[in-house]
Write a protein that holds these residues in place. Structure first.
Motif, PDB file in Angstrom:
ATOM      1  N   LEU A  47     -42.914 -36.751  18.120  1.00  0.00           N
ATOM      2  CA  LEU A  47     -43.128 -36.188  19.446  1.00  0.00           C
ATOM      3  C   LEU A  47     -41.934 -35.347  19.878  1.00  0.00           C
ATOM      4  O   LEU A  47     -40.779 -35.734  19.712  1.00  0.00           O
ATOM      5  N   ALA A  48     -42.242 -34.184  20.414  1.00  0.00           N
ATOM      6  CA  ALA A  48     -41.213 -33.250  20.866  1.00  0.00           C
ATOM      7  C   ALA A  48     -41.815 -32.382  21.955  1.00  0.00           C
ATOM      8  O   ALA A  48     -43.017 -32.445  22.242  1.00  0.00           O
ATOM      9  N   TRP A  49     -40.987 -31.539  22.566  1.00  0.00           N
ATOM     10  CA  TRP A  49     -41.479 -30.634  23.608  1.00  0.00           C
ATOM     11  C   TRP A  49     -42.181 -29.413  23.020  1.00  0.00           C
ATOM     12  O   TRP A  49     -42.690 -28.579  23.770  1.00  0.00           O
ATOM     13  N   VAL A 201     -45.004 -20.326  40.290  1.00  0.00           N
ATOM     14  CA  VAL A 201     -43.773 -21.109  40.112  1.00  0.00           C
ATOM     15  C   VAL A 201     -44.107 -22.516  39.627  1.00  0.00           C
ATOM     16  O   VAL A 201     -43.434 -23.051  38.737  1.00  0.00           O
ATOM     17  N   LEU A 202     -45.146 -23.125  40.199  1.00  0.00           N
ATOM     18  CA  LEU A 202     -45.531 -24.470  39.781  1.00  0.00           C
ATOM     19  C   LEU A 202     -45.961 -24.488  38.319  1.00  0.00           C
ATOM     20  O   LEU A 202     -45.543 -25.366  37.545  1.00  0.00           O
ATOM     21  N   ALA A 203     -46.778 -23.517  37.913  1.00  0.00           N
ATOM     22  CA  ALA A 203     -47.214 -23.446  36.515  1.00  0.00           C
ATOM     23  C   ALA A 203     -46.022 -23.262  35.584  1.00  0.00           C
ATOM     24  O   ALA A 203     -45.926 -23.918  34.536  1.00  0.00           O
ATOM     25  N   ALA A 204     -45.112 -22.374  35.973  1.00  0.00           N
ATOM     26  CA  ALA A 204     -43.928 -22.118  35.142  1.00  0.00           C
ATOM     27  C   ALA A 204     -43.044 -23.353  35.035  1.00  0.00           C
ATOM     28  O   ALA A 204     -42.495 -23.646  33.966  1.00  0.00           O
ATOM     29  N   ALA A 205     -42.906 -24.094  36.140  1.00  0.00           N
ATOM     30  CA  ALA A 205     -42.075 -25.295  36.120  1.00  0.00           C
ATOM     31  C   ALA A 205     -42.636 -26.336  35.161  1.00  0.00           C
ATOM     32  O   ALA A 205     -41.893 -26.974  34.408  1.00  0.00           O
ATOM     33  N   ILE A 206     -43.952 -26.519  35.174  1.00  0.00           N
ATOM     34  CA  ILE A 206     -44.573 -27.502  34.281  1.00  0.00           C
ATOM     35  C   ILE A 206     -44.448 -27.065  32.826  1.00  0.00           C
ATOM     36  O   ILE A 206     -44.221 -27.882  31.928  1.00  0.00           O
ATOM     37  N   LEU A 212     -38.691 -23.609  26.854  1.00  0.00           N
ATOM     38  CA  LEU A 212     -37.295 -23.733  26.435  1.00  0.00           C
ATOM     39  C   LEU A 212     -37.206 -24.128  24.961  1.00  0.00           C
ATOM     40  O   LEU A 212     -36.334 -23.637  24.231  1.00  0.00           O
ATOM     41  N   TRP A 213     -38.100 -25.015  24.530  1.00  0.00           N
ATOM     42  CA  TRP A 213     -38.117 -25.404  23.110  1.00  0.00           C
ATOM     43  C   TRP A 213     -38.427 -24.193  22.240  1.00  0.00           C
ATOM     44  O   TRP A 213     -37.772 -23.975  21.214  1.00  0.00           O
ATOM     45  N   GLN A 214     -39.437 -23.419  22.627  1.00  0.00           N
ATOM     46  CA  GLN A 214     -39.784 -22.225  21.861  1.00  0.00           C
ATOM     47  C   GLN A 214     -38.615 -21.241  21.821  1.00  0.00           C
ATOM     48  O   GLN A 214     -38.311 -20.667  20.763  1.00  0.00           O
ATOM     49  N   TRP A 219     -38.937 -18.574  19.198  1.00  0.00           N
ATOM     50  CA  TRP A 219     -40.340 -18.283  19.493  1.00  0.00           C
ATOM     51  C   TRP A 219     -41.224 -18.283  18.242  1.00  0.00           C
ATOM     52  O   TRP A 219     -41.905 -17.311  17.927  1.00  0.00           O
ATOM     53  N   PRO A 220     -41.232 -19.389  17.504  1.00  0.00           N
ATOM     54  CA  PRO A 220     -42.037 -19.426  16.271  1.00  0.00           C
ATOM     55  C   PRO A 220     -43.530 -19.276  16.526  1.00  0.00           C
ATOM     56  O   PRO A 220     -44.260 -18.789  15.656  1.00  0.00           O
TER      57      PRO A 220
END
Length: 489
Positions: A47-49, A201-206, A212-214, A219-220
């Protein structure tokens, strides 16, 4: 505009959803795991982000489903079955937003439940299963926004979109199509509110943890998407229109055509109708898969339910509709669910190759185990099993221990990052290749084919005839070879 004074047909709609859930559950143990499900099982143990090819939600849900119900084909599919049943209810709610009465709501639910697309994604645990539910949720909220003009719905849209982005990025496509449609035909007033940026903003926050992982991994997922478009883009464009008809059901075409006309005649719903052709143009331009646009067709089917019910003024017309729904159910089940014996699956593969990808994985692992025994016992501790795709690696991870096989490695997708052979593993290498590749085998020394995969039922799937190749070793240490072996698609 206020909501139409129509009660929701709760009991019959939930009854339709329940029948769908029973059918999917009854058939969920047939055949076996799909190659993607085997990958999700492995991802659920890491499991990861984010992952090379997807956000984290589906592997997390697979972890939950198998943790509760067991790591079996039936266990992995419980949550996807429930998601599909929920999708049927949401589609009936969409029909209600368009003014559908109780009979029309039930008709919309039945059409959704027997459609080939929903049955196909509902049978498997896949990103598309949860993506469809998310799309329908966003569509329901967007329709409420357009109908009422109440900008507060943007916050709910942002919430659902953010969750959807943690499963698949495709949700941006219908949102972009709807935005373009609103700019073209209105009502543009729904865009002139501070609730819109609040929703964004709410969508981006979630979605931020996965983004950030990508970003941290260059950006794989964009690389994967670009490779898929490059490899399959031309075929996807050629088959786009036929598959729009076939994957939902040819018998449902009249409903979504009528639904489009119904929406176009009303100013507030006109952008919903226009969003579908806009989305089709976008998908064609990107070379995406045809099913990317199918969820909006289900919205059009929901819109067509009431006009069709109004049309049922004679016994002959009611019989015609009933026959059409029965034929839809039968053909959809035949081509998307494991109702045929595994030995007869080749009949449906030209239309739905995913049926075949649920057959033959234990046999593949058994063939690898037989080939593994050709490696002298003293050398096995330093030997490596290397697969060329995540399905093979997932199958060996799932079934290999019962054959006494070591952990497999793969250069494909996230398997490449999860583990790699150490330089101490300098013994023989057992390659599992769908098709022998001389340039790939050039990384190894003295390679010879020692086996082939046979699923035992003649299913002409991707792994039938897979070559098992035994090499004496590598041409360089694994730490040198591994970075260059990566495969994104």
């Amino acid at each position: 505009m206020e909501r139409p004074g129509v009660r929701f047909a709760t009991r019959p709609v939930v009854g339709v959803a329940a029948v769908l859930a029973v059918v999917l559950t009854a058939l969920s143990g047939r055949y076996g795991f799909h190659r993607d499900e085997l990958y999700f099982l492995a991802a659920a143990d890491h499991l990861a982000w984010g992952y090379i090819d997807q956000p984290p939600l589906t592997p997390l849900l697979v972890r939950v489903s198998t943790g509760i119900f067991g790591a079996t084909p039936m266990g992995i599919r419980v949550l996807s079955t429930l998601a599909s049943a929920a999708t049927v209810v949401v589609i009936a709610l969409i029909a209600r937003e368009f003014g559908a009465g109780r009979r029309a709501q039930v008709l919309a639910a039945i059409c959704a439940a027997v459609s080939g697309f929903l049955l196909g994604v509902g049978h498997l645990a896949s990103t598309a299963t949860y993506d469809l539910l998310a799309w329908m949720g966003v569509a329901l909220l967007a329709i409420k926004l357009l109908r009422t003009g109440n900008g507060r719905w943007w916050v709910a849209i942002g919430l659902v979109s953010g969750i959807a982005l943690q499963n698949k990025y495709l949700v941006v496509l219908p949102l972009a199509a709807l935005l373009i449609a609103v700019l073209v035909v209105g009502p543009r007033a729904v865009l002139r509110t501070w609730w819109l940026p609040a929703g964004v903003v709410l969508a981006a926050a979630i979605a931020t943890p996965n983004l950030l992982w990508q970003a941290a991994h260059d950006w794989p997922q964009l690389t994967v998407a670009g490779g898929i478009s490059e490899d399959d883009g031309t075929e996807n464009r050629i088959m786009f229109i036929p598959l729009q008809i076939l994957q939902l059901s040819p018998f449902l075409v009249p409903l979504w055509v009528v639904g489009f006309r119904h929406l176009w005649r009303t100013p507030w719903s006109r952008p919903v109708a226009l969003a579908y052709p806009i989305l089709c143009v976008v998908v064609l331009a990107l070379g995406g898969k045809s099913y990317y646009a199918l969820p909006l067709l289900l919205v059009l089917v929901a819109a067509g339910a009431q006009p069709v019910v109004d049309w049922l003024t004679t016994f002959r017309r009611r019989v015609l509709l009933s026959v059409g729904l029965v034929l839809t159910a039968l053909t959809s089940a035949l081509f998307t669910l494991p109702v045929l014996p595994a030995s007869a699956v080749n009949f449906v593969l030209p239309v739905n190759k995913e049926q075949g990808e649920q057959i033959g994985w234990p046999e593949l692992v058994s063939a690898v185990a037989t080939a593994w025994q050709q490696i002298p016992a003293p050398q096995q501790a330093r030997a490596v099993i290397l697969t060329t795709n995540y399905g093979q690696a997932g199958a060996l991870t799932q079934y290999g221990p019962r054959h006494g096989l070591p952990q497999p490695y793969s250069n494909h997708m996230s398997f490449h990052d999860w583990s790699h052979p150490s330089d101490m593993q300098d013994g023989p290498v057992l390659l599992v290749e769908q098709t022998r590749n001389q340039s790939y085998e050039a990384h190894f020394t003295y390679c010879r084919e020692v086996g082939k995969v046979d699923n035992g039922v003649g299913a002409d799937n991707e792994e039938q005839g897979t070559a098992i190749v035994l090499c004496n070793g590598t041409t360089a240490p694994w730490s040198t070879l591994w970075p260059g072996l990566r495969r994104f698609y």
